[in-house]
Each structure stands twice: as C-alpha cells, then as structure tokens.
Enzyme design. Sequence first.
Site, mmCIF file in Angstrom:
data_model
loop_
_atom_site.group_PDB
_atom_site.id
_atom_site.type_symbol
_atom_site.label_atom_id
_atom_site.label_comp_id
_atom_site.label_asym_id
_atom_site.label_seq_id
_atom_site.Cartn_x
_atom_site.Cartn_y
_atom_site.Cartn_z
ATOM 1 N N LYS A 195 0.859 -1.181 0.000
ATOM 2 C CA LYS A 195 0.000 0.000 0.000
ATOM 3 C C LYS A 195 0.895 1.231 0.000
ATOM 4 C CE LYS A 195 -3.568 2.473 2.530
ATOM 5 N NZ LYS A 195 -4.593 2.432 3.580
ATOM 6 N N LYS A 248 -2.093 -1.550 -3.921
ATOM 7 C CA LYS A 248 -2.950 -0.370 -3.880
ATOM 8 C C LYS A 248 -2.113 0.889 -3.933
ATOM 9 C CE LYS A 248 -5.925 2.086 -0.743
ATOM 10 N NZ LYS A 248 -6.293 2.333 0.618
HETATM 11 C C1 PBG Z 1 -7.585 3.503 5.484
HETATM 12 C C2 PBG Z 1 -7.803 3.379 4.020
HETATM 13 C C3 PBG Z 1 -7.595 4.341 3.017
HETATM 14 C C4 PBG Z 1 -8.038 3.768 1.830
HETATM 15 C C5 PBG Z 1 -8.459 2.480 2.131
HETATM 16 N N1 PBG Z 1 -8.289 2.255 3.484
HETATM 17 C C6 PBG Z 1 -7.111 5.729 3.109
HETATM 18 C C7 PBG Z 1 -5.722 5.995 3.512
HETATM 19 O O1 PBG Z 1 -4.905 5.106 3.704
HETATM 20 O O2 PBG Z 1 -5.448 7.184 3.687
HETATM 21 C C8 PBG Z 1 -8.062 4.440 0.484
HETATM 22 C C9 PBG Z 1 -9.112 3.959 -0.462
HETATM 23 C C10 PBG Z 1 -9.380 4.869 -1.616
HETATM 24 O O3 PBG Z 1 -8.735 5.909 -1.825
HETATM 25 O O4 PBG Z 1 -10.303 4.519 -2.363
HETATM 26 N N2 PBG Z 1 -6.255 3.376 5.877
HETATM 27 ZN ZN ZN Z 2 -5.786 4.159 7.957
#
Ligand code: PBG
Ligand code: ZN
Length: 324
Positions: A195, A248
Amino acid sequence: MQFPEYRGRRVRKTENIRRLVRETRLSVDHFIYPIFVQEGKGIHAEIGAMPGQYRWSVDRLKELAKELVALRIPGVILFGIPDRKDPTATEAVKADGVIPRAVKELKELAPELTVITDVCVCEYTSHGHCGIVENGQVDNDASLELLAEMALAHARAGADIVAPSDMMDGRVGFIRESLDEEDLEGVAIMAYSAKYASAYYGPFREAADSAPQFGDRRGYQMDPANAREALREVELDVDEGADIVMVKPALAYLDIIRTVRDEFDLPLAAYNVSGEYSMLKAAAERGWIDANRVMLETLTAIRRAGADMILTYHALEAARLLQG
Ligand code: PBG
Ligand code: ZN
C-alpha cells in the site's frame, strides 16, 4: 513469420473472432464493492468528491444489498464512519460499533454476500492516523493490539474476511494469532500488502473524514518510487498468514501488480482507489472521455496486469454494463 505472410489484422476482423482470441476476461466475478457506512439513521448521502458514491447508515443498507445480489456482486468491503473520534479509536473496537452492526445487517439481508471489513483506525482517531500516536509518532507495536481488537470485533460480528490497511509491521501475524485464539480460524485475512503513500486517496479521505490532522502517512505507507520493497512487503504478509494479498492503488502501480502476480501464488487483489474513480468521473462530466468505455478499459487493464479481484467503486455500473 513476417508481413506479408503474417497479418495480425486477420484475428481482429470480426467481433466473434476477437471474442475467441481475447486473453483477458472481465466479469462481475472479480468485483468487490466498497461501502461507506455511517453512524446514524436514514442516511444516504452522496459524497462530493465521488459522484455516484454514498455514505449509508445501517438502516438504509437494504436497498443496496438488494442491488448487489441482483447484480451478482460477490463481495463488499466496509469502511466505518463513527460519530465520535478520540486519540485511541474507542469506537473502532466496540462490539456494537457501526461496522459490526453493518456486518450483521448485511449477513441477514444477503447471507451469500462475502463481507470484508477494512481494519484501520484512521476513520476513528481524532488525529486521523492509522495507529496509536506517541510523542507525535505512530507507535507500531502499541497499535497492533488495537488493530487486532478491531479485527476481532468485525470477525465476531460475522465478517468473512478482515482487511488490515494500516501498514504497521507485523499486524498480519498478530491479527492471525488473535483470530485463531478466539476460534475464528475460518476468518480470512486480505492484507493491504503493498500500500503506497498515494495522493490518489484524496477523495476517500473526504468521504471517510480520515485525513491526518498533522504530518502524513509516509512513515508507514510505501514510497511510490519503490518496487522491490513491494515484494518484501508481500512476502512478509504471506509468511504471517495472509490469505489474499493486495496492491494499492492500481493504475499507477500496474507493474507492481504484474510482478507480485509472477512471484507469488496467493490470490491477488488490486484496489482501484477513489482518486482513480474521481478523475474518470470528472473528465466524463466535462464530456472529455467516454465514461463507460474508459471504465471497462481500466478494469480490463487491472485484470491483464494480473489481479484476480478488483476493489472498485465502479462495481455496480460495470456489472450492469457487462450483464446488459
Ligand atoms: C484507510 C484506508 C484508506 C483507503 C483504504 N483504506 C485511506 C488511507 O490510507 O489514507 C483508500 C481507499 C481509496 O482511496 O479509495 N487506511
Ligand atoms: Zn488508515
């Protein structure tokens, strides 16, 4: 063989030939639909930065569940929006919190629907970070217990899969152990393994009200410049017991999806994130692109890169197009 013996156009001549030689299939079978569930009653509120996406209260999920079943969407992932935030994310671990109640409701409305829950506390903390903050820093080890408690609350409510998205080191193993100790060994873990610290999450943070109140997430999410590091992260999560791994965002990271697909044999998910969705919608609103064609091309590309499943806000509209 070379031209003129070889003519590539022969296999592109008709739609039926193109169907026969097509290498990548796109179908509703691959879609996971993200749902924002908000504390409260009677809520079905459109998200400003994500046209066509809504925040739902638990009592309104009935309409959505019906549509998901009718379209044969195999799974959903739930994000919670509590009405109270504090530094230690108290609402995130409550047995009767917004997500456990949503899980129960969906399991009642649509028992066959795979219910995945996002496990991360940034929507529940007043500071907006994905763990416990000590001295202005997110404390990795202090956050593990909290994340595991959150995963347990979701699993006890009936979640099929928990999906830690926090990027703390060691959380997959810690959550796996906690689940197993509670006889929840049948609950799977979908790990947000690679991520990245991405600006493409902007619209999501508006939707979930989860932007960090100081600093950013670069101390725990990955540097977009790194590819080899993604393989290390995936490997750790596999070793710690992940059942499904994820890359992601998706579009700017198709190379990572391909490499992870080639190097690992676990099911692979890709998250077609909020910014990817909103960019497409914004350009389409201006008449600059054909929204449906760009959407299907995008989802096909994510599949072609090697993803087995796609978390996407397009799930419903794409399913309608593919079935219609
Ligand atoms: C929570 C989370 C996020 C997303 C999924 N889970 C936001 C982040 O990490 O700031 C992003 C999903 C999206 O942008 O569609 N940690
Ligand atoms: Zn988070």
